[in-house]
Design a protein around this motif. Sequence first.
Motif, short mmCIF file in Angstrom:
data_model
loop_
_atom_site.label_atom_id
_atom_site.label_comp_id
_atom_site.label_asym_id
_atom_site.label_seq_id
_atom_site.Cartn_x
_atom_site.Cartn_y
_atom_site.Cartn_z
N ARG A 63 0.83 -1.21 0.00
CA ARG A 63 0.00 0.00 0.00
C ARG A 63 0.86 1.26 0.00
O ARG A 63 0.60 2.20 -0.74
CB ARG A 63 -0.91 -0.02 1.22
CG ARG A 63 -1.78 1.20 1.34
CD ARG A 63 -2.66 1.13 2.60
NE ARG A 63 -3.42 2.33 2.77
CZ ARG A 63 -2.97 3.40 3.43
NH1 ARG A 63 -1.78 3.38 3.98
NH2 ARG A 63 -3.72 4.47 3.55
N ALA A 64 1.91 1.27 0.83
CA ALA A 64 2.78 2.44 0.90
C ALA A 64 3.52 2.65 -0.42
O ALA A 64 3.67 3.79 -0.89
CB ALA A 64 3.78 2.29 2.04
N VAL B 110 0.96 4.12 -2.92
CA VAL B 110 0.65 5.52 -2.63
C VAL B 110 1.81 6.42 -3.06
O VAL B 110 1.60 7.46 -3.70
CB VAL B 110 0.33 5.70 -1.13
CG1 VAL B 110 0.33 7.16 -0.73
CG2 VAL B 110 -1.01 5.06 -0.80
N LEU B 111 3.04 6.03 -2.74
CA LEU B 111 4.20 6.84 -3.12
C LEU B 111 4.41 6.86 -4.64
O LEU B 111 4.77 7.89 -5.20
CB LEU B 111 5.45 6.33 -2.41
CG LEU B 111 5.47 6.55 -0.90
CD1 LEU B 111 6.70 5.90 -0.28
CD2 LEU B 111 5.43 8.02 -0.58
N GLY C 299 1.87 9.18 -6.13
CA GLY C 299 2.25 10.55 -5.82
C GLY C 299 3.37 11.06 -6.70
O GLY C 299 3.33 12.19 -7.20
N VAL D 227 -0.08 12.36 -2.54
CA VAL D 227 0.21 11.35 -1.52
C VAL D 227 -0.84 11.42 -0.41
O VAL D 227 -1.34 10.39 0.04
CB VAL D 227 1.64 11.53 -0.97
CG1 VAL D 227 1.83 10.73 0.31
CG2 VAL D 227 2.66 11.11 -2.01
N ALA D 228 -1.18 12.61 0.01
CA ALA D 228 -2.21 12.76 1.05
C ALA D 228 -3.56 12.24 0.54
O ALA D 228 -4.29 11.56 1.28
CB ALA D 228 -2.32 14.21 1.48
N PHE E 160 -4.19 9.99 -2.00
CA PHE E 160 -4.21 8.55 -2.21
C PHE E 160 -4.10 7.78 -0.89
O PHE E 160 -4.60 6.67 -0.78
CB PHE E 160 -3.12 8.12 -3.18
CG PHE E 160 -3.40 8.51 -4.60
CD1 PHE E 160 -4.55 8.10 -5.24
CD2 PHE E 160 -2.53 9.32 -5.30
CE1 PHE E 160 -4.83 8.46 -6.54
CE2 PHE E 160 -2.80 9.70 -6.61
CZ PHE E 160 -3.95 9.26 -7.23
N ASP E 161 -3.45 8.36 0.11
CA ASP E 161 -3.41 7.73 1.42
C ASP E 161 -4.80 7.68 2.02
O ASP E 161 -5.15 6.72 2.71
CB ASP E 161 -2.46 8.50 2.34
CG ASP E 161 -2.30 7.86 3.70
OD1 ASP E 161 -2.12 6.62 3.75
OD2 ASP E 161 -2.36 8.58 4.70
N TRP E 162 -5.60 8.71 1.77
CA TRP E 162 -6.97 8.75 2.28
C TRP E 162 -7.89 7.82 1.47
O TRP E 162 -8.77 7.16 2.04
CB TRP E 162 -7.47 10.19 2.20
CG TRP E 162 -8.91 10.36 2.57
CD1 TRP E 162 -9.47 10.18 3.80
CD2 TRP E 162 -9.96 10.72 1.69
NE1 TRP E 162 -10.82 10.44 3.72
CE2 TRP E 162 -11.16 10.77 2.44
CE3 TRP E 162 -10.01 11.04 0.33
CZ2 TRP E 162 -12.37 11.10 1.89
CZ3 TRP E 162 -11.23 11.37 -0.22
CH2 TRP E 162 -12.38 11.40 0.55
N ASP F 297 -7.81 2.05 0.76
CA ASP F 297 -8.14 1.41 2.03
C ASP F 297 -6.99 0.54 2.50
O ASP F 297 -6.27 -0.07 1.71
CB ASP F 297 -9.39 0.56 1.84
CG ASP F 297 -9.94 0.03 3.14
OD1 ASP F 297 -9.60 0.60 4.19
OD2 ASP F 297 -10.71 -0.93 3.09
N GLU F 298 -6.80 0.46 3.82
CA GLU F 298 -5.73 -0.36 4.36
C GLU F 298 -6.04 -1.84 4.28
O GLU F 298 -5.13 -2.66 4.35
CB GLU F 298 -5.46 0.06 5.82
CG GLU F 298 -4.84 1.43 5.92
CD GLU F 298 -4.43 1.77 7.33
OE1 GLU F 298 -4.10 0.83 8.09
OE2 GLU F 298 -4.44 2.94 7.66
#
Length: 60
Positions: free
Chosen positions: A9-10, A13-14, A17, A50-51, A53-55, A58-59
């Motif tokens: 996931r990280a 997201v990165l 971004g 990044v903010a 896509f982090d939101w 879903d985890e």
Amino acid sequence: MNRSLLTMRAALVLLLGVLVGAGADALTALSGRGPAESVMAGAAACAGAVAFFDWVIDEG
């Protein structure tokens, strides 16, 4: 012990971004702005993406 440095996931997201930031940088440079202004626009777009896509992602 085989642990990855980032979770999937990280990394996603990165990656998203950085892609958004590079696109904003390229479009700003193509519009005729200076290199410093295009880098600043790309960095701001990357941080916002990044903010976002982090939101959104879903985890799970």
